[in-house]
Scaffold this motif. Structure first.
Motif, PDB file in Angstrom:
ATOM      1  N   ILE A   6       0.890  -1.272   0.029  1.00  0.00           N
ATOM      2  CA  ILE A   6      -0.042  -0.020  -0.173  1.00  0.00           C
ATOM      3  C   ILE A   6       0.715   1.183   0.124  1.00  0.00           C
ATOM      4  N   ALA A  15       1.055   4.191  -2.818  1.00  0.00           N
ATOM      5  CA  ALA A  15       0.661   5.828  -2.485  1.00  0.00           C
ATOM      6  C   ALA A  15       1.779   6.567  -2.778  1.00  0.00           C
ATOM      7  N   TRP A  69      -2.640  16.264  -1.177  1.00  0.00           N
ATOM      8  CA  TRP A  69      -4.254  16.147  -1.035  1.00  0.00           C
ATOM      9  C   TRP A  69      -4.810  16.494  -1.983  1.00  0.00           C
ATOM     10  N   ASN A 104      -3.940  13.382  -4.813  1.00  0.00           N
ATOM     11  CA  ASN A 104      -4.442  12.248  -4.671  1.00  0.00           C
ATOM     12  C   ASN A 104      -4.966  12.034  -3.020  1.00  0.00           C
ATOM     13  N   LYS A 105      -6.059  12.007  -2.887  1.00  0.00           N
ATOM     14  CA  LYS A 105      -6.533  11.975  -1.426  1.00  0.00           C
ATOM     15  C   LYS A 105      -6.281  10.752  -0.980  1.00  0.00           C
ATOM     16  N   TRP A 106      -6.360   9.619  -1.148  1.00  0.00           N
ATOM     17  CA  TRP A 106      -6.091   8.231  -0.498  1.00  0.00           C
ATOM     18  C   TRP A 106      -4.586   7.948  -0.073  1.00  0.00           C
ATOM     19  N   ALA A 107      -3.806   8.533  -1.166  1.00  0.00           N
ATOM     20  CA  ALA A 107      -2.501   8.389  -0.709  1.00  0.00           C
ATOM     21  C   ALA A 107      -1.840   9.339   0.317  1.00  0.00           C
ATOM     22  N   CYS A 108      -2.473  10.577   0.113  1.00  0.00           N
ATOM     23  CA  CYS A 108      -2.016  11.548   1.173  1.00  0.00           C
ATOM     24  C   CYS A 108      -2.512  11.152   2.500  1.00  0.00           C
ATOM     25  N   ILE A 109      -3.530  10.537   2.859  1.00  0.00           N
ATOM     26  CA  ILE A 109      -3.945  10.304   3.790  1.00  0.00           C
ATOM     27  C   ILE A 109      -3.372   8.925   4.511  1.00  0.00           C
ATOM     28  N   TRP A 110      -2.869   8.074   3.509  1.00  0.00           N
ATOM     29  CA  TRP A 110      -2.074   6.932   3.878  1.00  0.00           C
ATOM     30  C   TRP A 110      -0.523   7.502   4.475  1.00  0.00           C
TER      31      TRP A 110
END
Length: 73
Positions: free
Chosen positions: A4, A8, A27, A30-36
């Motif tokens: 993962i 990311a 952010w 890529n929102k999901w990569a930033c959160i991870w």
């Protein structure tokens, strides 16, 4: 978890293969990569604190031993 993280990082890389900018730029990209990535950075903070505490606890007896070893009786 490593897979993962690789996904990311690839999502946040620019054309040169580096990750530039701030988490706000991440952010927008890529929102999901930033959160991870932010979660991974937050997880490393307690580990760093634990490492520092353990180093201090281990250093104090070592320093006492060295001091006692230097004393001439």
């Amino acid at each position: 978890m490593i897979a993962i993280s690789r996904i990311a990082v690839r999502a946040l890389e620019d054309k040169n293969g580096g990750i530039n900018g701030t988490p706000i730029d991440w952010w927008k990209k890529n929102k999901w990569a930033c959160i991870w990535c932010v979660l991974c950075m937050m997880a490393t903070l307690p580990l760093m604190l634990l490492k520092c505490i353990v180093m201090i606890i281990c250093f104090i007896p070592h320093a006492i031993y060295i001091t006692l070893d230097d004393i001439q009786f």
